[in-house]
Design a protein around this motif. Structure first.
Motif, mmCIF file in Angstrom:
data_model
loop_
_atom_site.group_PDB
_atom_site.id
_atom_site.type_symbol
_atom_site.label_atom_id
_atom_site.label_comp_id
_atom_site.label_asym_id
_atom_site.label_seq_id
_atom_site.Cartn_x
_atom_site.Cartn_y
_atom_site.Cartn_z
ATOM 1 N N TYR A 200 0.541 -1.092 0.226
ATOM 2 C CA TYR A 200 0.083 -0.220 0.099
ATOM 3 C C TYR A 200 1.114 1.255 0.183
ATOM 4 N N ALA A 201 2.108 1.234 0.538
ATOM 5 C CA ALA A 201 3.002 1.932 1.368
ATOM 6 C C ALA A 201 3.606 2.704 0.016
ATOM 7 N N ILE A 202 4.065 1.431 -0.820
ATOM 8 C CA ILE A 202 4.625 1.861 -1.878
ATOM 9 C C ILE A 202 4.091 2.458 -3.265
ATOM 10 N N LEU A 203 2.268 1.346 -3.176
ATOM 11 C CA LEU A 203 1.857 2.184 -4.703
ATOM 12 C C LEU A 203 0.886 3.597 -4.292
ATOM 13 N N ARG A 204 0.776 4.443 -3.311
ATOM 14 C CA ARG A 204 0.971 5.169 -2.915
ATOM 15 C C ARG A 204 1.731 6.295 -2.936
ATOM 16 N N ARG A 205 2.787 5.805 -3.014
ATOM 17 C CA ARG A 205 4.236 6.548 -3.532
ATOM 18 C C ARG A 205 4.554 7.536 -2.278
ATOM 19 N N ASP A 206 4.279 6.754 -1.803
ATOM 20 C CA ASP A 206 5.385 7.525 0.013
ATOM 21 C C ASP A 206 6.230 6.645 0.510
ATOM 22 N N ALA A 207 7.595 7.338 0.200
ATOM 23 C CA ALA A 207 8.120 6.931 0.504
ATOM 24 C C ALA A 207 9.081 6.647 2.355
#
Length: 235
Positions: A200-207
């Protein structure tokens, strides 16, 4: 009276000096024939042959036989570096827990970097892969999922050195008897939630969130290993 060097010391010294010869020239340059190198180093041909095997294994040397044969300098690629590192871990009897510590530490950077990846095809591939999480109910299914997820992340970040280190440490860990990191129903559910959170965090582009989730997973894994019996098997 000077102490005579041991056989191992002679080979180690020959390895170091031959490596210096190799690195002083362009890759593919002949550094000499077996007799010439032995004479130049002041050692026997057997010592040079043993040193050459070490350098060949490490990817620094190529041995050509027949007409035009000899020893040619090279540069190690990812595969040869991986073999050298695997040998180091084995020789130094690195514990499987140490391999997990290295892998999960590398994952924190790789997962964070994956959140910044711009390849939409790979992002879609990761999204599709994430839909399989809830169906992974056995250690074998989870292991296969992890391997595919790692392959996708490696492709997203394109960091070959970190990929090589992670793959070698994973192989080292897998070659040992493993403790059950995620045993039972509780462990399986925890594993699923952690993977959902990371993807989820990767796909949200939230490093930042991706790194946080990876670090939280790392802490959970290390705590589970610390509590687990050392002679258990499984995942």
């Amino acid at each position: 009276m000077a102490r005579k060097p041991s056989k191992e010391g002679l080979v180690s010294g020959a390895v170091d000096r031959m490596k210096q010869m190799i690195l002083a020239q362009d890759s593919g340059t002949q550094i000499g024939s077996l007799p010439d190198i032995a004479k130049g180093l002041g050692v026997g041909v057997v010592t040079v042959q043993q040193a050459a095997r070490v350098l060949e294994h490490e990817g620094f040397l190529k041995v050509k036989r027949g007409n035009g044969g000899g020893y040619y300098g090279a540069r190690p690629d990812a595969a040869s570096l991986g073999r050298a590192m695997a040998g180091f871990l084995q020789v130094n009897r690195s514990r499987e827990h140490e391999a997990i510590e290295i892998m999960t530490l590398l994952d924190c950077d790789l997962i964070s970097a994956a959140a910044l990846a711009t390849d939409e095809a790979l992002r879609e591939r990761l999204r599709d892969h994430g839909r399989q999480i809830d169906a992974c109910n056995t250690p074998e299914q989870r292991g296969a999922f992890e391997q595919e997820m790692q392959d996708i992340i490696y492709a997203m970040v394109d960091r070959p050195l970190m990929e090589m280190l992670a793959r070698v440490t994973m192989e080292h860990y897998s070659s040992h008897v493993r403790v059950p990191i995620y045993p039972g129903a509780e462990g399986a559910e925890r594993w699923k939630q952690e993977r959902h959170n990371i993807i989820y965090a990767i796909l949200r582009r939230d490093a930042g969130l991706a790194r946080f989730e990876a670090q939280r997973r790392r802490e959970d894994i290390l705590q589970r290993l610390a509590r687990a019996p050392s002679n258990a098997e499984g995942q």
